[in-house]
Scaffold this motif. Structure first.
Motif, PDB file in Angstrom:
ATOM      1  N   THR A 150       0.804  -1.376   0.022  1.00 22.77           N
ATOM      2  CA  THR A 150      -0.202  -0.016   0.030  1.00 22.77           C
ATOM      3  C   THR A 150       0.957   1.217  -0.145  1.00 22.77           C
ATOM      4  O   THR A 150       2.109   1.120   0.273  1.00 22.77           O
ATOM      5  N   LYS A 151       0.297   2.363  -0.321  1.00 28.74           N
ATOM      6  CA  LYS A 151       1.051   3.727  -0.225  1.00 28.74           C
ATOM      7  C   LYS A 151       1.420   4.148   1.125  1.00 28.74           C
ATOM      8  O   LYS A 151       2.374   4.575   1.210  1.00 28.74           O
ATOM      9  N   GLU A 152       0.639   3.590   2.082  1.00 26.32           N
ATOM     10  CA  GLU A 152       0.998   3.997   3.511  1.00 26.32           C
ATOM     11  C   GLU A 152       2.253   3.145   4.240  1.00 26.32           C
ATOM     12  O   GLU A 152       3.006   3.652   4.893  1.00 26.32           O
ATOM     13  N   LYS A 153       2.144   1.937   3.981  1.00 28.04           N
ATOM     14  CA  LYS A 153       3.375   0.975   4.564  1.00 28.04           C
ATOM     15  C   LYS A 153       3.602  -0.164   3.872  1.00 28.04           C
ATOM     16  O   LYS A 153       2.886  -0.561   2.786  1.00 28.04           O
ATOM     17  N   ARG A 154       4.634  -0.916   4.214  1.00 18.83           N
ATOM     18  CA  ARG A 154       5.018  -2.120   3.668  1.00 18.83           C
ATOM     19  C   ARG A 154       5.092  -3.125   4.642  1.00 18.83           C
ATOM     20  O   ARG A 154       6.142  -3.331   5.322  1.00 18.83           O
ATOM     21  N   ASP A 155       4.053  -3.940   4.766  1.00 17.40           N
ATOM     22  CA  ASP A 155       3.807  -5.205   5.834  1.00 17.40           C
ATOM     23  C   ASP A 155       4.320  -6.515   5.273  1.00 17.40           C
ATOM     24  O   ASP A 155       3.855  -6.960   4.291  1.00 17.40           O
ATOM     25  N   VAL A 156       4.948  -7.245   6.045  1.00 13.34           N
ATOM     26  CA  VAL A 156       5.332  -8.559   5.854  1.00 13.34           C
ATOM     27  C   VAL A 156       5.236  -9.171   7.155  1.00 13.34           C
ATOM     28  O   VAL A 156       5.256  -8.593   8.295  1.00 13.34           O
ATOM     29  N   GLU A 157       5.287 -10.521   7.223  1.00 13.55           N
ATOM     30  CA  GLU A 157       5.111 -11.523   8.164  1.00 13.55           C
ATOM     31  C   GLU A 157       6.013 -12.509   7.918  1.00 13.55           C
ATOM     32  O   GLU A 157       6.314 -13.099   7.161  1.00 13.55           O
ATOM     33  N   LEU A 158       6.867 -12.741   9.234  1.00 15.78           N
ATOM     34  CA  LEU A 158       7.821 -13.712   9.383  1.00 15.78           C
ATOM     35  C   LEU A 158       7.739 -14.812  10.162  1.00 15.78           C
ATOM     36  O   LEU A 158       7.404 -14.604  11.452  1.00 15.78           O
ATOM     37  N   LYS A 159       8.011 -16.138  10.002  1.00 15.07           N
ATOM     38  CA  LYS A 159       7.980 -17.146  10.781  1.00 15.07           C
ATOM     39  C   LYS A 159       9.510 -17.864  10.699  1.00 15.07           C
ATOM     40  O   LYS A 159       9.735 -18.403   9.479  1.00 15.07           O
ATOM     41  N   GLY A 160      10.349 -18.016  11.551  1.00 19.63           N
ATOM     42  CA  GLY A 160      11.603 -18.530  11.285  1.00 19.63           C
ATOM     43  C   GLY A 160      12.592 -17.242  11.412  1.00 19.63           C
ATOM     44  O   GLY A 160      12.381 -16.500  12.258  1.00 19.63           O
ATOM     45  N   GLU A 161      13.691 -17.459  10.516  1.00 17.53           N
ATOM     46  CA  GLU A 161      14.954 -16.268  10.486  1.00 17.53           C
ATOM     47  C   GLU A 161      14.882 -15.891   9.212  1.00 17.53           C
ATOM     48  O   GLU A 161      15.074 -16.690   8.243  1.00 17.53           O
ATOM     49  N   ALA A 162      15.223 -14.631   9.189  1.00 17.64           N
ATOM     50  CA  ALA A 162      15.486 -13.728   7.913  1.00 17.64           C
ATOM     51  C   ALA A 162      16.592 -12.734   8.047  1.00 17.64           C
ATOM     52  O   ALA A 162      16.502 -12.071   9.014  1.00 17.64           O
ATOM     53  N   TYR A 163      17.217 -12.424   7.086  1.00 10.99           N
ATOM     54  CA  TYR A 163      18.298 -11.169   7.072  1.00 10.99           C
ATOM     55  C   TYR A 163      17.429 -10.274   6.140  1.00 10.99           C
ATOM     56  O   TYR A 163      17.086 -10.708   4.933  1.00 10.99           O
ATOM     57  N   PHE A 164      17.299  -8.941   6.114  1.00 13.63           N
ATOM     58  CA  PHE A 164      16.623  -8.115   5.536  1.00 13.63           C
ATOM     59  C   PHE A 164      17.741  -6.885   5.047  1.00 13.63           C
ATOM     60  O   PHE A 164      18.599  -6.387   6.053  1.00 13.63           O
ATOM     61  N   GLU A 165      17.566  -6.577   3.914  1.00 11.66           N
ATOM     62  CA  GLU A 165      18.120  -5.530   3.423  1.00 11.66           C
ATOM     63  C   GLU A 165      17.150  -4.479   2.819  1.00 11.66           C
ATOM     64  O   GLU A 165      16.626  -4.661   1.769  1.00 11.66           O
ATOM     65  N   VAL A 166      16.491  -3.469   3.622  1.00 11.81           N
ATOM     66  CA  VAL A 166      15.340  -2.918   3.215  1.00 11.81           C
ATOM     67  C   VAL A 166      15.558  -1.675   2.455  1.00 11.81           C
ATOM     68  O   VAL A 166      16.513  -0.808   2.721  1.00 11.81           O
ATOM     69  N   THR A 167      14.793  -1.634   1.255  1.00 13.48           N
ATOM     70  CA  THR A 167      15.178  -0.403   0.379  1.00 13.48           C
ATOM     71  C   THR A 167      14.425   0.874   1.126  1.00 13.48           C
ATOM     72  O   THR A 167      13.501   0.812   1.722  1.00 13.48           O
ATOM     73  N   LYS A 168      15.281   1.932   1.060  1.00 13.18           N
ATOM     74  CA  LYS A 168      14.990   3.080   1.948  1.00 13.18           C
ATOM     75  C   LYS A 168      13.653   3.922   1.392  1.00 13.18           C
ATOM     76  O   LYS A 168      13.558   4.034   0.020  1.00 13.18           O
TER      77      LYS A 168
END
Length: 329
Positions: A150-168
């Protein structure tokens, strides 16, 4: 890279892109805003037909065939010219006359349509999100995210382990939800483990700033690079530690990290990674520790050989059983 291969375009529309194709597509999109705009228009044409509520499966399939035929008739997709777009539009519109209701239904469905990606028990999986964020899923981990943010936010859900490199994007916070925590960032690098053990979740920050909200607590905690937050899911108690955050996320580079680890901890890590049981001989010095990093090989024998080179221990195999013992000098 000024041209986009027809196969990549078709695989993208059908959600069949390989990791290499996704990377090629990402690089091509970064070359110009016009590339992203034109690709979006083609995607709109494709999905407007698929989401039109009055079309049956036969008409949708025929519309797809017309669009893909138009793609194949072009030697390559050059988005500097609008001719291909008009051709593709005609191919879709012939069989799918989409009204405003259909257009609205498509966007509504796309915003709420969730994609679920999982890594197998033996591999790390890289995922490219719609905003360009890169995510590496550790073994047996699962990520859920919308087909379109959506335009307001970027929602994700995680189960387990993850490494994130988030676009600014300062106008669109990136939010990761787990069973116990909600993480909010604008653009950063961090490692999030929701199953460190049955009762704890951990987050280590490499770059940027992260805000953490306990799902059962209204308080907010902010951490900085080099810090790790540990949440007890039963008591809701939060602990903050100083760590080498890079070491915490080495797994996404297919490396194994040890920090002052005794033989019991080393074996526990190897057993979890390779799903195998290792027997420890009683003659091994339990106070002996090892710090460092090593390549995670596909076969445990190669990993054990590297470990034996770094420590005064050796191993032997009897069928499916592995035994570690100390070398007496």
């Amino acid at each position: 890279m000024s041209k986009l291969k027809n196969k990549i375009l078709k695989d993208y529309l059908l959600n069949k892109c390989s990791t290499r194709e996704i990377e090629s597509l990402r690089q091509w999109l970064e070359e110009s805003e016009d590339h992203a705009s034109q690709l979006f228009k083609i995607e709109e044409l494709y999905h407007l037909g698929k989401f039109h509520m009055n079309q049956d499966a036969e008409h949708i399939e025929k519309a797809e065939q017309n669009l893909f035929k138009a793609i194949d008739n072009s030697k390559s997709i050059k988005f500097k010219s609008p001719h291909f777009l008009r051709y593709a539009a005609v191919a879709i519109i012939i069989l799918c006359t989409c009204s405003y209701v259909g257009y609205f239904a498509y966007h509504t469905n796309k915003a709420f349509s969730m994609i679920e990606v999982s890594a197998t028990a033996k591999s790390v999986k890289r995922v490219l999100l719609p905003d360009g964020t890169n995510v590496w899923l550790n073994h047996s981990s699962t990520l859920r995210y919308p087909q379109k943010f959506t335009k307001e936010k970027r929602d994700v859900e995680l189960k387990g382990e993850a490494y994130f490199e988030v676009t600014k994007n300062p106008h669109q916070p990136f939010i990761v939800k787990s069973d116990a925590m909600t993480i909010e960032v604008l653009g950063t690098k961090f490692n999030f483990n929701t199953k460190h053990s049955n009762n704890y979740e951990e987050l280590s920050l490499l770059e940027g700033v992260v805000q953490i909200h306990g799902n059962n607590d209204k308080s907010t905690i902010t951490i900085i690079p080099g810090q790790k937050i540990i949440l007890n899911k039963q008591t809701q108690q939060i602990t903050i530690q100083r760590v080498d955050a890079r070491m915490e996320s080495l797994w996404h580079e297919n490396m194994i990290s040890f920090k002052r680890s005794n033989i019991q901890k080393i074996v526990a890590i190897l057993e979890r990674l390779y799903n195998i049981h290792i027997n420890i001989d009683s003659n091994i010095n339990q106070r002996m520790t090892y710090s460092g990093e090593m390549r995670r090989y596909e076969q445990i024998d190669s990993t054990l050989k590297a470990l034996c080179y770094s420590m005064p221990i050796c191993y032997k195999r009897k069928g499916e059983y592995i035994y570690l013992y100390q070398i007496n000098k």
